[in-house]
Write an enzyme that holds these catalytic residues in place. Structure first.
Site, PDB file in Angstrom:
ATOM      1  CG  PHE A   1     -25.529 -22.154 -33.557  1.00 38.00           C
ATOM      2  CD1 PHE A   1     -25.943 -20.892 -33.157  1.00 38.00           C
ATOM      3  CD2 PHE A   1     -24.413 -22.257 -34.393  1.00 38.00           C
ATOM      4  CE1 PHE A   1     -25.276 -19.751 -33.562  1.00 38.00           C
ATOM      5  CE2 PHE A   1     -23.729 -21.110 -34.810  1.00 38.00           C
ATOM      6  CZ  PHE A   1     -24.166 -19.855 -34.400  1.00 38.00           C
TER       7      PHE A   1
ATOM      8  CE1 TYR B   1     -27.402 -13.771 -30.454  1.00 37.81           C
ATOM      9  CE2 TYR B   1     -29.324 -14.511 -29.231  1.00 37.81           C
ATOM     10  CZ  TYR B   1     -28.007 -14.078 -29.262  1.00 37.81           C
ATOM     11  OH  TYR B   1     -27.289 -13.963 -28.096  1.00 37.81           O
TER      12      TYR B   1
ATOM     13  NE  ARG C   1     -16.391  -8.295 -30.083  1.00 38.21           N
ATOM     14  CZ  ARG C   1     -17.369  -9.167 -30.309  1.00 38.21           C
ATOM     15  NH1 ARG C   1     -18.610  -8.899 -29.918  1.00 38.21           N
ATOM     16  NH2 ARG C   1     -17.122 -10.301 -30.913  1.00 38.21           N
TER      17      ARG C   1
ATOM     18  CG  HIS D   1     -25.038 -10.494 -27.234  1.00 41.84           C
ATOM     19  ND1 HIS D   1     -24.615 -11.033 -28.426  1.00 41.84           N
ATOM     20  CD2 HIS D   1     -25.355  -9.199 -27.489  1.00 41.84           C
ATOM     21  CE1 HIS D   1     -24.684 -10.092 -29.362  1.00 41.84           C
ATOM     22  NE2 HIS D   1     -25.135  -8.968 -28.816  1.00 41.84           N
TER      23      HIS D   1
ATOM     24  CE  LYS E   1     -25.436 -14.848 -25.014  1.00 44.28           C
ATOM     25  NZ  LYS E   1     -24.861 -15.768 -26.028  1.00 44.28           N
TER      26      LYS E   1
ATOM     27  CG  ASN F   1     -21.749 -17.462 -24.891  1.00 51.71           C
ATOM     28  OD1 ASN F   1     -22.893 -17.098 -24.673  1.00 51.71           O
ATOM     29  ND2 ASN F   1     -21.073 -17.098 -25.976  1.00 51.71           N
TER      30      ASN F   1
ATOM     31  CB  THR G   1     -17.727 -16.930 -28.895  1.00 56.96           C
ATOM     32  OG1 THR G   1     -17.723 -15.617 -29.464  1.00 56.96           O
ATOM     33  CG2 THR G   1     -19.125 -17.510 -28.974  1.00 56.96           C
TER      34      THR G   1
ATOM     35  NE  ARG H   1     -19.068 -14.913 -24.086  1.00 56.14           N
ATOM     36  CZ  ARG H   1     -19.110 -14.153 -25.168  1.00 56.14           C
ATOM     37  NH1 ARG H   1     -17.984 -13.769 -25.755  1.00 56.14           N
ATOM     38  NH2 ARG H   1     -20.270 -13.763 -25.660  1.00 56.14           N
TER      39      ARG H   1
ATOM     40  CD  GLU I   1     -26.498  -6.328 -30.878  1.00 56.33           C
ATOM     41  OE1 GLU I   1     -26.251  -7.317 -31.597  1.00 56.33           O
ATOM     42  OE2 GLU I   1     -25.814  -6.022 -29.873  1.00 56.33           O
TER      43      GLU I   1
HETATM   44  P1  CMP Z   1     -23.505 -14.271 -28.965  1.00 58.78           P
HETATM   45  O1  CMP Z   1     -22.411 -13.277 -28.788  1.00 58.78           O
HETATM   46  O2  CMP Z   1     -24.739 -14.044 -28.175  1.00 58.78           O
HETATM   47  O3  CMP Z   1     -23.891 -14.332 -30.508  1.00 58.78           O
HETATM   48  C1  CMP Z   1     -24.351 -15.502 -31.146  1.00 58.78           C
HETATM   49  C2  CMP Z   1     -24.375 -16.671 -30.226  1.00 58.78           C
HETATM   50  O4  CMP Z   1     -24.510 -17.913 -30.838  1.00 58.78           O
HETATM   51  C3  CMP Z   1     -23.047 -16.765 -29.510  1.00 58.78           C
HETATM   52  O5  CMP Z   1     -22.938 -15.706 -28.577  1.00 58.78           O
HETATM   53  C4  CMP Z   1     -23.105 -18.159 -28.938  1.00 58.78           C
HETATM   54  O6  CMP Z   1     -23.679 -18.211 -27.659  1.00 58.78           O
HETATM   55  C5  CMP Z   1     -24.014 -18.859 -29.922  1.00 58.78           C
HETATM   56  N1  CMP Z   1     -23.254 -19.873 -30.635  1.00 58.78           N
HETATM   57  C6  CMP Z   1     -22.201 -19.669 -31.437  1.00 58.78           C
HETATM   58  N2  CMP Z   1     -21.752 -20.842 -31.908  1.00 58.78           N
HETATM   59  C7  CMP Z   1     -22.550 -21.797 -31.372  1.00 58.78           C
HETATM   60  C8  CMP Z   1     -22.588 -23.191 -31.482  1.00 58.78           C
HETATM   61  N3  CMP Z   1     -21.710 -23.865 -32.241  1.00 58.78           N
HETATM   62  N4  CMP Z   1     -23.549 -23.831 -30.800  1.00 58.78           N
HETATM   63  C9  CMP Z   1     -24.443 -23.154 -30.046  1.00 58.78           C
HETATM   64  N5  CMP Z   1     -24.452 -21.818 -29.916  1.00 58.78           N
HETATM   65  C10 CMP Z   1     -23.507 -21.158 -30.566  1.00 58.78           C
END
Ligand code: CMP
Length: 139
Positions: free
Chosen positions: A58, A50, A86, A116, A10, A113, A92, A103, A127
């Site tokens: 968010f 997404y 994972r 993905h 990312k 983070n 996450t 992470r 995907e």
């Molecule tokens: P990802 O695995 O890319 O899938 C969805 C993404 O949403 C997740 O990783 C986070 O980076 C993001 N995400 C999840 N919860 C929040 C949050 N509370 N605020 C901002 N981003 C979020």
């Protein structure tokens, strides 16, 4: 079984020049990078990718973040690749991520983070298909 998963390095990570460091974690975990490209995601691509989160508070922030800097999209291959990936990404929220995970090592926050990964083999197929054509994946 040998399977494939979809991965994104990312914007927070590409910006800090961490592509190679993150790839080293994946490769040490037995994941093979069978396709990879650095792209600037369009807003439309990010919204499509997404879409499952479109009603979350968010969502707007997530889309803006994903288009803020280049990302590296990848296909990773290996034994139980989805679960393995994972595991090495970690939770996450980096505050909950285990030692040695991407992470824990690099993520800045739950939003920024660093990586993905697909959540299931079926999702991985969809995907991968959004970003790669068959001839771009070289196993
Ligand atoms: P990802 O695995 O890319 O899938 C969805 C993404 O949403 C997740 O990783 C986070 O980076 C993001 N995400 C999840 N919860 C929040 C949050 N509370 N605020 C901002 N981003 C979020």
């Amino acid at each position: 079984a040998i399977e494939r998963t979809f991965s994104i390095i990312k914007p927070d990570a590409t910006k800090r020049n961490l592509t190679g460091a993150i790839n080293a974690v994946f490769e040490k975990a037995g994941l093979r990078i069978v396709a990879q490209k650095r792209i600037r995601m369009t807003k439309e691509q990010a919204e499509t990718f997404y879409a499952v989160h479109k009603d979350r508070p968010f969502f707007g922030e997530l889309v803006e973040f994903m288009i803020s800097e280049p990302v590296v999209v990848q296909v990773l291959e290996g034994e139980n690749a989805v679960a393995r990936h994972r595991e090495v990404m970690g939770a996450t929220n980096p505050a909950n991520a285990a030692e040695g995970t991407v992470r824990k090592l690099y993520a800045l926050s739950i939003g920024e983070n660093s990586v993905h990964g697909s959540d299931a083999p079926e999702t991985a197929k969809q995907e991968i298909a959004q970003f790669f054509s068959g001839n771009e994946i070289v196993g």
